[in-house]
Design a protein around this motif. Structure first.
Motif, mmCIF file in Angstrom:
data_model
loop_
_atom_site.group_PDB
_atom_site.id
_atom_site.type_symbol
_atom_site.label_atom_id
_atom_site.label_comp_id
_atom_site.label_asym_id
_atom_site.label_seq_id
_atom_site.Cartn_x
_atom_site.Cartn_y
_atom_site.Cartn_z
ATOM 1 N N ASN A 67 26.593 27.586 15.472
ATOM 2 C CA ASN A 67 26.801 26.568 16.504
ATOM 3 C C ASN A 67 28.132 25.863 16.280
ATOM 4 O OD1 ASN A 67 24.281 27.107 17.640
ATOM 5 N ND2 ASN A 67 23.244 25.538 16.417
ATOM 6 N N GLU A 68 28.715 25.344 17.347
ATOM 7 C CA GLU A 68 29.968 24.611 17.224
ATOM 8 C C GLU A 68 29.765 23.260 16.575
ATOM 9 O OE1 GLU A 68 31.828 24.402 21.037
ATOM 10 O OE2 GLU A 68 32.080 26.587 21.210
ATOM 11 N N GLU A 69 28.565 22.720 16.706
ATOM 12 C CA GLU A 69 28.180 21.465 16.062
ATOM 13 C C GLU A 69 26.680 21.468 15.871
ATOM 14 O OE1 GLU A 69 29.230 18.288 18.672
ATOM 15 O OE2 GLU A 69 28.060 19.069 20.355
ATOM 16 N N ASN A 70 26.165 20.523 15.113
ATOM 17 C CA ASN A 70 24.724 20.451 14.892
ATOM 18 C C ASN A 70 23.999 20.194 16.215
ATOM 19 O OD1 ASN A 70 22.306 18.211 13.977
ATOM 20 N ND2 ASN A 70 22.336 20.207 12.984
ATOM 21 N N LYS A 71 23.132 21.128 16.602
ATOM 22 C CA LYS A 71 22.486 21.057 17.911
ATOM 23 C C LYS A 71 20.966 20.925 17.834
ATOM 24 C CE LYS A 71 24.505 21.745 21.322
ATOM 25 N NZ LYS A 71 25.189 20.861 22.292
ATOM 26 N N GLY A 72 20.373 21.154 16.678
ATOM 27 C CA GLY A 72 18.934 21.024 16.541
ATOM 28 C C GLY A 72 18.186 22.348 16.684
ATOM 29 N N LEU A 73 16.891 22.292 16.393
ATOM 30 C CA LEU A 73 16.085 23.504 16.309
ATOM 31 C C LEU A 73 15.914 24.207 17.651
ATOM 32 C CD1 LEU A 73 14.346 25.405 14.603
ATOM 33 C CD2 LEU A 73 12.409 23.851 14.981
ATOM 34 N N SER A 74 15.560 23.460 18.697
ATOM 35 C CA SER A 74 15.296 24.093 19.995
ATOM 36 C C SER A 74 16.513 24.847 20.513
ATOM 37 C CB SER A 74 14.860 23.045 21.023
ATOM 38 O OG SER A 74 13.632 22.463 20.666
ATOM 39 N N TYR A 75 17.664 24.194 20.475
ATOM 40 C CA TYR A 75 18.907 24.823 20.943
ATOM 41 C C TYR A 75 19.192 26.086 20.135
ATOM 42 C CZ TYR A 75 23.879 25.461 21.975
ATOM 43 O OH TYR A 75 25.102 25.985 22.350
ATOM 44 N N SER A 76 19.033 25.995 18.816
ATOM 45 C CA SER A 76 19.357 27.122 17.938
ATOM 46 C C SER A 76 18.426 28.303 18.170
ATOM 47 C CB SER A 76 19.297 26.669 16.474
ATOM 48 O OG SER A 76 20.239 25.641 16.217
ATOM 49 N N LEU A 77 17.140 28.027 18.346
ATOM 50 C CA LEU A 77 16.197 29.119 18.602
ATOM 51 C C LEU A 77 16.455 29.763 19.959
ATOM 52 C CD1 LEU A 77 12.843 27.679 17.198
ATOM 53 C CD2 LEU A 77 14.398 29.321 16.131
ATOM 54 N N ASN A 78 16.787 28.960 20.947
ATOM 55 C CA ASN A 78 17.122 29.526 22.267
ATOM 56 C C ASN A 78 18.378 30.394 22.186
ATOM 57 O OD1 ASN A 78 14.972 28.437 23.707
ATOM 58 N ND2 ASN A 78 16.049 26.550 24.167
ATOM 59 N N LYS A 79 19.309 29.993 21.345
ATOM 60 C CA LYS A 79 20.527 30.784 21.160
ATOM 61 C C LYS A 79 20.179 32.129 20.513
ATOM 62 C CE LYS A 79 25.227 30.372 19.286
ATOM 63 N NZ LYS A 79 26.208 29.406 18.729
ATOM 64 N N ALA A 80 19.294 32.087 19.546
ATOM 65 C CA ALA A 80 18.859 33.327 18.889
ATOM 66 C C ALA A 80 18.152 34.242 19.885
ATOM 67 C CB ALA A 80 17.935 33.003 17.713
ATOM 68 N N ILE A 81 17.284 33.671 20.717
ATOM 69 C CA ILE A 81 16.550 34.463 21.716
ATOM 70 C C ILE A 81 17.512 35.089 22.715
ATOM 71 C CG2 ILE A 81 14.884 34.326 23.613
ATOM 72 C CD1 ILE A 81 13.503 32.064 21.979
ATOM 73 N N GLU A 82 18.501 34.336 23.140
ATOM 74 C CA GLU A 82 19.494 34.836 24.103
ATOM 75 C C GLU A 82 20.232 36.058 23.564
ATOM 76 O OE1 GLU A 82 23.514 33.229 26.421
ATOM 77 O OE2 GLU A 82 22.254 31.841 25.303
ATOM 78 N N ASN A 83 20.424 36.085 22.241
ATOM 79 C CA ASN A 83 21.170 37.183 21.622
ATOM 80 C C ASN A 83 20.272 38.270 21.023
ATOM 81 O OD1 ASN A 83 24.315 36.473 21.356
ATOM 82 N ND2 ASN A 83 23.128 34.570 21.232
ATOM 83 N N ALA A 84 18.959 38.085 21.113
ATOM 84 C CA ALA A 84 18.021 39.023 20.500
ATOM 85 C C ALA A 84 17.984 40.348 21.256
ATOM 86 C CB ALA A 84 16.630 38.403 20.449
ATOM 87 N N LYS A 85 17.955 41.440 20.516
ATOM 88 C CA LYS A 85 17.893 42.775 21.097
ATOM 89 C C LYS A 85 16.467 43.320 21.178
ATOM 90 C CE LYS A 85 22.505 43.998 19.374
ATOM 91 N NZ LYS A 85 23.262 44.883 18.436
ATOM 92 N N GLY A 86 15.571 42.799 20.352
ATOM 93 C CA GLY A 86 14.206 43.304 20.314
ATOM 94 C C GLY A 86 13.361 42.822 21.482
ATOM 95 N N ASP A 87 12.344 43.602 21.823
ATOM 96 C CA ASP A 87 11.393 43.186 22.856
ATOM 97 C C ASP A 87 10.405 42.162 22.328
ATOM 98 O OD1 ASP A 87 12.470 44.827 24.817
ATOM 99 O OD2 ASP A 87 11.211 46.536 24.251
ATOM 100 N N TYR A 88 10.305 42.079 20.992
ATOM 101 C CA TYR A 88 9.416 41.119 20.363
ATOM 102 C C TYR A 88 10.215 40.223 19.414
ATOM 103 C CZ TYR A 88 5.521 43.798 22.210
ATOM 104 O OH TYR A 88 4.638 44.425 23.064
ATOM 105 N N LEU A 89 9.788 38.975 19.327
ATOM 106 C CA LEU A 89 10.442 37.988 18.472
ATOM 107 C C LEU A 89 9.474 37.571 17.378
ATOM 108 C CD1 LEU A 89 11.733 35.685 21.357
ATOM 109 C CD2 LEU A 89 13.050 37.486 20.221
ATOM 110 N N VAL A 90 9.958 37.474 16.164
ATOM 111 C CA VAL A 90 9.166 36.954 15.047
ATOM 112 C C VAL A 90 9.839 35.686 14.545
ATOM 113 C CG1 VAL A 90 8.511 37.332 12.640
ATOM 114 C CG2 VAL A 90 8.137 39.140 14.316
#
Length: 271
Positions: A67-90
């Motif tokens: 992240n460009e700055e501290n954004k918190g858990l929700s923002y960070s997890l959404n960023k991970a989901i946006e970039n995720a290649k798998g059909d399932y998330l763990v």
């Protein structure tokens, strides 16, 4: 070995985790018996140099997003989901420990039971190096379950990515992003299940207990009032919310004793 497209994306958000716990958490994922996954870790601008930290593993399954700055858990997890290649998330937290067959068991269950969009295991709650008890109750979770606090273990879950994207990902609600997610999924017709297996060590320290104050739970309480109305929780739901308000003003020592005797299941007794 990682194929061109991973079946699963493990998502984590890192902010100032103790290095020893962080190392144990990452290694527990890399050592899984199921191997076709990517591990996405979002660096939320803490004190750890995450890119340098993970170089030691020399594992191409690791993906670091910063992240460009501290954004918190929700923002960070959404960023991970946006970039995720798998059909399932763990989900995985950076101070927890996954048992070696955790991903394999969760993946096999959700693939065989595709009526469920979220599947969680139970977890062993651990504090100061001691097993405190088993967290989580087996079975399907409906609105009554969720509103009463009978919820999946957030870092113990596997999700169908499509379902999470359908409800818009995590809401920006401090200390209640998982609760809001469960409610949104139910409101959109998705189903949630907790299996019997204990597949995770869920770490809780004194700092976690100290965060359960009324001041730190304001947004959480607002979310509970909102979703109690949306899910038709009625008067019983509001009574439960009042109980959570009371819990927010109790001493930490009392809360710890209460959880030990009334929330956590004693595995020795169960056996």
């Amino acid at each position: 070995m990682l194929k061109n497209t991973p079946e699963i994306s493990v998502i984590m958000s890192e902010f100032n985790t103790e290095p020893e716990k962080l190392e144990a958490s990452i290694k527990s994922i890399l050592d899984q018996t199921f191997t076709n996954f990517e591990l996405i870790i979002v660096d939320d601008c803490g004190s750890n140099n995450l890119l340098e930290f993970t170089k030691r593993y020399n594992d191409r399954r690791i993906v670091i997003l910063k992240n460009e700055e501290n954004k918190g858990l929700s923002y960070s997890l959404n960023k991970a989901i946006e970039n995720a290649k798998g059909d399932y998330l763990v989900r995985m937290d950076t101070d927890d420990y996954a048992y070696p067959d955790r991903i394999s068991i969760l993946y096999n269950f959700i693939k065989k039971n595709q009526q469920f969009a979220v599947v969680s295991s139970r977890a062993m709650e651990v504090g100061n190096g001691e097993d405190l008890g088993v967290l989580g109750k087996t079975g399907e979770k409906n609105s009554k379950s969720i509103l009463s606090g009978d919820v999946p273990i957030h870092p113990g879950c596997i999700f169908e990515k499509r379902a999470i994207q359908t409800v818009g990902g995590y809401k920006e609600v401090k200390r209640a992003e998982d609760f809001a997610l469960w409610c949104e999924l139910l409101l959109n017709g998705f189903r949630i299940y907790v299996i019997e297996d204990i597949l995770l060590n869920y770490n809780v320290d004194d700092e976690d207990y100290s965060k359960r104050t009324l001041a730190n739970r304001r947004e959480s309480l607002q979310a509970k009032f909102y979703y109690n109305k949306k899910l038709n929780g009625g008067k019983t739901g509001y009574v439960r919310i009042i109980k959570s308000v009371v819990a927010g003003i109790l001493p930490v020592s009392f809360v710890k004793v209460y959880r030990k005797h009334f929330v956590l299941e004693n595995e020795k007794k169960r056996k």
